[in-house]
Design a protein around this motif. Structure first.
Motif, short mmCIF file in Angstrom:
data_model
loop_
_atom_site.label_atom_id
_atom_site.label_comp_id
_atom_site.label_asym_id
_atom_site.label_seq_id
_atom_site.Cartn_x
_atom_site.Cartn_y
_atom_site.Cartn_z
N VAL A 125 0.44 4.10 -3.93
CA VAL A 125 -0.56 5.17 -3.82
C VAL A 125 -0.80 5.71 -5.22
O VAL A 125 0.14 6.04 -5.93
N PRO A 166 9.21 20.06 9.03
CA PRO A 166 8.80 20.62 10.32
C PRO A 166 8.98 22.13 10.34
O PRO A 166 9.81 22.67 9.66
N ARG A 225 2.39 10.73 -4.86
CA ARG A 225 3.23 11.09 -3.71
C ARG A 225 3.51 9.85 -2.90
O ARG A 225 2.78 8.88 -2.96
N LYS A 226 4.59 9.92 -2.11
CA LYS A 226 4.91 8.78 -1.26
C LYS A 226 3.98 8.80 -0.05
O LYS A 226 3.74 9.85 0.54
N ALA A 227 3.49 7.61 0.30
CA ALA A 227 2.58 7.53 1.43
C ALA A 227 3.29 7.90 2.73
O ALA A 227 2.67 8.34 3.69
N THR A 228 4.59 7.74 2.75
CA THR A 228 5.33 7.97 3.98
C THR A 228 5.92 9.37 4.04
O THR A 228 6.64 9.70 4.96
N GLU A 229 5.56 10.16 3.04
CA GLU A 229 6.12 11.52 2.98
C GLU A 229 5.76 12.30 4.25
O GLU A 229 4.66 12.23 4.76
N LYS A 230 6.73 13.05 4.73
CA LYS A 230 6.48 13.86 5.94
C LYS A 230 6.56 15.32 5.57
O LYS A 230 7.32 15.71 4.69
N GLN A 231 5.82 16.09 6.31
CA GLN A 231 5.88 17.52 6.11
C GLN A 231 7.16 18.06 6.71
O GLN A 231 7.65 17.54 7.70
N ASP A 291 0.82 -1.22 0.00
CA ASP A 291 0.00 0.00 0.00
C ASP A 291 0.85 1.26 0.00
O ASP A 291 0.52 2.24 -0.66
N TYR A 292 1.93 1.23 0.76
CA TYR A 292 2.77 2.42 0.83
C TYR A 292 3.34 2.82 -0.52
O TYR A 292 3.58 3.97 -0.80
#
Lengths: 873, 350
Positions: B332, B350, B342-348, B328-329
């Motif tokens: 997407v 900070p 986009r990557k499902a694990t992408e982080k904003q 699933d990751y």
């Protein structure tokens, strides 16, 4: 040429339910007794009321003006009196009340004179936009985006396609359908006018779903009919029909269907050269410009099973929903909910007093059978129907997980913000999960979090700026204080220096100031006198010690020491004569300073003073001013003393102690020979002048008696060492330790011997490893210095350790070859560099409010003092 | 008056989870019919027992969790698990095997993870694997098809076999997959000639081919009803076929068995249309389901041919259940307005 149709991703087919409201013809509703005009009927800033309570207003009269560019005007839709300007229920998803202008209608429906124009195509762009703005036109499809803004895209976006949205994909709603049937000609005219405003795009597409055949036919007929007229750009107008599917009518979806392009995430249609307008808006704009009639009425679908009749009506804006519903035989008891808009995206109204506004395309009042209460949500089984239905290509079930867990990062990574809230996912969900509600809530949370983050960022920035400001102010104060101090010192030096000091102005720069001070000192006769006296003193001391040693020494040593003693004598004489000359000179020039000691802080203190502290100070000062050679000699003399004493003791000691004593004597002797060797080397390397006592000259730490001094010197040496030298050094240290340990082991008694031997073995091991390291290090360095290695291999033993020693020696020799002045200059230069660096660091630290400011300042001051000392030589 | 305040959309499609589950149950009928016709009433007994144990287990846990029984039992998810389990277990296996399998499936694999929608593994397959590993003897006794027996077991004899272990004599035989696996270094054609089971079948052994055709029918019905998409089953059958074709080598003693053997024997069709299409424990996107299905197909073939177990669907499915979140990751789909997914694990930042 027929327009290509591109497929819409996802989408659903909810029951259309469009027939109910198409049964009866369009009618015009009566005028209610009271009309309510919310100030916020559009996206953007609410309008500003321009009437007051008690004012009489006419239909079409502006009662609120746009508040800024992103706003729209509001006009009275009939004649009457302003009875109140207050908060009333408004049609808004929140259900909150909002400020409204309330007009009590007088039933006369008197109107202002609408001023039209003959040929709108001759009016310039700016005037047209202004007219639209003042007609209060905002998107009538449901969003209420001020049309004047939309029709005035950023100048760098070249609009090539104008799309007129007649899709009306929401079930139940037929307002646009009816409008297209009734006002098809005005739509065609209107869209050519919009094209004119947009500087003539290449294509003008009127998009209609294929479930409205009558509307399509009417539009095409009108298009044919109007082709004869001289409408600019009518040849570019096309009516395009496409399969019915919800939500084709969404702006982004319609663009995709008609052009195959996608509006970039977070962007506007104008960014890809497209402007979309609703058919209702198009007609309203045409009316506003051609006939001068502002937006005061619209077609609204009134539909649902709790009505006796269902249909479409031309409703005056501001009519309360209750009034409109009553015209259609509203049976309140059978009504399940009151929905403004369609069943997919409309919002429920808690209060039927909320008025019809510019965006009210439908009032839906279903019965309980028609729209039962939502079923309780079951668990998500991840069937994926929602993902298949999503027109935005999202994964609704994943969004649902993350929304429940409030994982905002994941929600954003799964493009929550691209959700258009069409409701297709909720519609198909077999578990009846209100997905869209979760997304709306999460979007709200994320926006709120962003706002809060921005707020906290801003206040943090404010705080940091404030801190910096305070620190800067303090640093300035400190700098001023320092400058004052420097100035005072400079003034003092000036006073002491009399004539010569006139040149040196008090400088704010500490380096300059230090140099000035040094200069002042150099030209100060008192200073010079003091220096000379110091030199004489030193020479005398040395002479004394040399004499002592000479007398104590025996054999070969004696001859050596004798010569040294004689040298010292010569030096003393020299120094004394210099002092004498100087005294005579200065006596001839000007009277000797009244108090030379106080003027020169470096004047040697009395070494023979009675006060022990004074004496210690004097000794320390003396030591500081000693050259390494002198120090070594000093050490030698003290060693001699110790040796003598040890020998005496050894002779006196009884048998069992004698072994230890003798070992000690042996040790001392060894030390002495090594020291003597050193002294010779030093002498050979650098015949030092008497008055150049440079602290920076590399000092052999072993030759210094004072343990602290020794440690300092060692540390200094270590700092200057290369890694190989360091290793070499530690090897040497280890070897001496080994020798000592072996000695001890030999002299130790039986029961302690094993321990000693173990220690010796350990040391041997250590030496081996260090040697290995040295070899390794050399091997590493080898390729970098092929020339050197060639040198080494040519004559010098290949043993790595001895090679290192050779190298260190070579280095020392190189250093020794440097003339004193060169050395001095180099030292001054490096010190100045260090001072500069320290100053920079201090400045930076003060700026940042670092805790180490004081430490840095102290370091800087020390460096400055050192420089001063150095330059004074 | 104040009206009901509800969030849009106000309309709802006329589908719900209960209906989905009922449709699935309906779709198992052709397969069950084939099982009963060729192997007797054993599977029906299995299903009934499994239904009792599964529903009882579900009710027990729901009561412990203080959940409304009716609301949750009515979603039919436990019933679907029970039926799939009953179909998967060998007919006439002892009652307590069914019980252990049911309890493992419902209580351990489903409810302990949080109930419907939260189970990472397919409950029916967990139950099946638990008993397969725990009771290998009972789990390897598959009955012979009717064509090889004098008569089908009677209902009373079947019941006594299930509850007492006595009642049927010499009813078991090796399955088609067993026979090909234990080929004693014979050519495939020799194996077929020696085996009554394989000889009397036209695709993959008497009876078994019909059972699989029955499940295929049911699966096509579910596809037609849009209960699931085609991606996972098609991917699984395609990859299994590919491997079978590559490994067949026209029937040597080292051969992995023919294409038709792999497609129409064992639990292939049951797995393809009823097990890997379980939405809860598989991948969510279409691309993810393609990957999921293809990997299951490959694993089924590899375990069948190289592993110790003649049939492998349960193991393959459970293994891929592990991988589903990972798939699933990385699958997407691209959203509207985005140049690429986009990557499902992408982080904003900070």
């Amino acid at each position: 040429m027929s327009q290509l149709i591109y497929p819409l991703r996802g989408g659903v087919h909810p029951p259309e339910n469009k027939q109910q409201s198409l049964q009866s013809p369009l009618r015009r509703l009566a005028i209610p007794g009271e009309l309510v005009f919310p100030l916020a009927q559009h996206i953007g800033a609410p309008a500003k009321a321009v009437v007051e309570i008690g004012d009489r207003v006419l239909a079409g009269q502006m009662i609120a003006e746009p508040n800024g560019p992103f706003s729209a005007a509001i006009h009275a839709s009939t004649s009457g009196t302003v009875s109140a300007i207050e908060a009333r229920p408004i049609p808004h998803a929140s259900g909150l009340w909002g400020d409204c202008i309330v007009v009590a209608a007088d039933g006369k429906d008197e109107s202002i004179d609408f001023v039209g124009c003959e040929n709108p195509f001759k009016i310039d762009h700016e005037s047209l936009i202004e007219k639209i703005r003042h007609a209060g036109i905002a998107g009538m499809g449901g969003a209420g985006f001020p049309s004047a803004v939309k029709l005035n895209p950023p100048p760098n976006n070249n609009i090539d396609t104008l799309i007129i949205n007649g899709t009306e994909c929401e079930p139940y709603i037929t307002a646009d359908d009816v409008l297209m049937q009734e006002r098809s000609e005005d739509i065609i005219r209107g869209c050519t006018l919009l094209a004119h405003i947009l500087n003539g795009p290449d294509r003008i597409l009127i998009g209609v779903e294929d479930n409205k055949p009558k509307a399509i036919a009417a539009l095409e007929q009108s298009l044919l009919k109007l082709a004869a007229e001289d409408l600019p750009g009518i040849d570019r107008v096309q009516v395009v029909s496409f399969p019915t599917k919800y939500p084709s009518g969404g702006e982004k979806q319609l663009i995709q269907i008609l052009t195959g392009k996608e509006v970039p995430s977070g962007g506007l249609p104008a960014h890809i050269g497209i402007v979309v307008q609703n058919v209702g808006t198009t007609v309203a704009i045409w009316e506003a410009i051609k006939h001068g009639k502002p937006l005061i009425e619209r077609i609204t679908t009134v539909v649902g099973e709790s009505l006796k009749e269902q249909g479409n009506a031309i409703v005056k804006l501001g009519s309360p929903s209750q009034f409109v519903l009553e015209q259609f035989g509203f049976q309140e008891k059978s009504c399940a909910r009151l929905i403004a808009g369609g069943p997919m995206m409309g919002f429920s109204l808690p209060d039927s007093r909320a008025p019809i506004v510019k965006t009210s395309n439908c009032l839906l009042v279903p019965s309980h059978q028609e729209m039962p209460d939502p079923a309780p949500a079951q668990a998500c089984i991840r069937c994926g129907h929602c993902a298949e239905a999503c027109p935005a290509g999202l994964l609704p079930q994943q969004l649902y997980w993350y929304a429940q867990a409030k994982e905002h990062d994941r929600l954003l990574a799964h493009n929550l913000m691209d959700c258009i809230e069409c409701g297709a996912c909720s519609f198909v969900c077999p578990s009846s999960i209100p997905l869209v509600q979760y997304y709306r809530a999460s979007k709200g949370e994320i926006r709120q979090a962003e706002i809060e983050k921005e707020k906290s960022d801003r206040s943090r920035q404010r705080f940091e700026f404030r801190q910096k400001r305070i620190e800067r102010a303090e640093a300035e104060k400190e700098a001023k204080r320092l400058a004052r101090k420097k100035a005072a010192e400079a003034a003092k030096a000036k006073a002491a220096a009399n004539a010569g000091a006139a040149k040196t102005a008090p400088a704010a720069d500490p380096v300059a100031a230090a140099m000035a001070r040094v200069q002042a000192q150099q030209s100060d006769p008192a200073e010079q006198l003091a220096k000379l006296e110091r030199a004489v003193n030193n020479a005398r001391n040395r002479l004394n010690s040399a004499e002592e040693k000479w007398q104590q020494a025996e054999g070969d040593q004696k001859a050596k020491l004798e010569s040294r003693f004689k040298q010292a004598q010569l030096r003393l004489q020299d120094a004394e004569s210099k002092l004498h000359d100087f005294k005579q000179q200065s006596a001839g020039q000007n009277p000797a300073p009244s108090n030379p000691t106080s003027a020169s802080p470096t004047t040697p203190l009395n070494i023979d003073s009675d006060d022990p502290i004074e004496r210690a100070k004097a000794k320390a000062q003396q030591r500081l001013s000693m050259s390494p050679l002198e120090k070594a000699e000093n050490n030698l003399s003290s060693l001699n003393d110790r040796l003598k004493k040890a020998q005496e003791k050894a002779s006196e000691a009884d048998d069992d102690k004698r072994a230890a004593m003798e070992a000690a004597v042996e040790k001392l002797k060894q030390k002495k020979t090594s020291l003597e060797k050193e002294i010779d080397e030093l002498k050979a390397q650098a015949p030092l002048k008497e008055n150049t006592a440079t602290a920076e000259t590399p000092v052999d730490p072993n030759s210094i008696d004072d343990p602290i001094e020794r440690a300092k010197a060692k540390a200094m040496q270590r700092l200057n060492m290369s890694p190989a030298e360091k290793l070499q050094n530690s090897l040497q240290a280890l070897q001496t330790r080994l020798a000592k340990a072996e000695e001890k082991a030999a002299s130790a008694d039986e029961d302690r011997r094993p321990a000693m031997q173990a220690a010796v073995e350990k040391l041997q091991e250590k030496i081996k490893t260090v040697e290995q390291e040295i070899t390794e290090f050399k091997a590493q360095e080898e390729p970098a210095k092929p020339a050197e290695s060639a040198n080494e291999s040519s004559g010098i033993p290949l043993d790595a350790a001895s090679a290192a020693i050779e190298k260190a020696k070579a280095k020392a020799a190189a250093q020794a070859q440097m003339s004193d002045s060169e050395k001095h200059a180099a030292q001054v230069e490096s010190l100045q560099q260090r001072i500069q660096k320290a100053q920079q660091r201090l400045d930076k630290a003060t700026e940042e409010g670092n805790d180490n400011v004081d430490a840095f300042r102290l370091g800087l001051e020390k460096l400055q003092a050192k420089l001063k000392e150095l330059e004074s030589e | 008056m104040s009206f009901l305040r509800a969030s849009s959309p106000h309309a709802h499609a006329a589908n719900n989870t209960t209906k989905v589950m009922q449709t699935v149950l309906l779709a198992t009928l052709p397969g069950l019919l084939a099982l009963t016709v060729f192997f007797g009433p054993g599977s029906i007994i299995n299903i009934l027992l499994a239904l009792i144990f599964c529903l009882a287990g579900e009710a027990l846990v729901l009561r412990l969790r203080k959940r409304p029984l009716g609301f949750y039992l009515r979603d039919y998810s436990a019933a679907v698990t029970a039926v799939l389990l009953g179909l998967a277990l060998p007919p006439y296996c002892p009652w307590w095997v069914v019980m252990v399998a049911s309890v493992s499936a419902i209580i351990i694999a489903k409810q302990l993870y949080g109930g419907m929608g939260y189970n990472p593994f397919n409950p029916a397959m967990v139950g099946y694997v638990v008993v397969l590993i725990s009771f290998p003897l009972q789990m390897s006794q598959w009955p012979s098809p009717a064509s090889l027996l004098e008569s089908l077991p009677s209902i009373s004899a079947s019941i006594s076999q299930v509850f007492t272990g006595q009642g049927l004599d010499a009813y078991t035989s090796a399955t088609a997959l067993d026979i090909v696996k234990q080929n004693n270094s014979q050519l495939i054609s020799q194996v077929y000639a020696d085996s009554d089971l394989l000889r009397s079948g036209s695709l993959a052994g008497a009876g078994w081919e019909w059972v699989n055709l029955g499940f295929l029918m049911g699966g096509l019905y579910l596809l037609y009803k849009k209960v699931f998409t085609w991606h996972a089953p098609v991917a699984m059958l395609a990859s299994l076929s590919l491997f079978a074709l590559l490994g067949y080598d026209s029937g040597s003693s080292q051969s992995g068995g023919s294409l038709s053997l792999h497609l129409f024997s064992g639990a292939t069709m049951l797995g393809a249309f009823f097990i890997i299409t379980d939405p809860v424990s598989s991948a969510v996107s279409n691309k993810g389901r393609l990957i999921f299905g293809a990997a299951v197909g490959a694993l089924v073939y590899l375990i069948r041919v190289l592993g110790n177990y003649p049939d492998a669907v349960a193991f393959a499915v459970l293994l891929m259940n592990f991988a589903a979140p990972f798939i699933d990751y990385y699958t997407v789909p691209r959203s509207y307005g985005h140049a690429k997914p986009r990557k499902a694990t992408e982080k904003q930042e900070p």
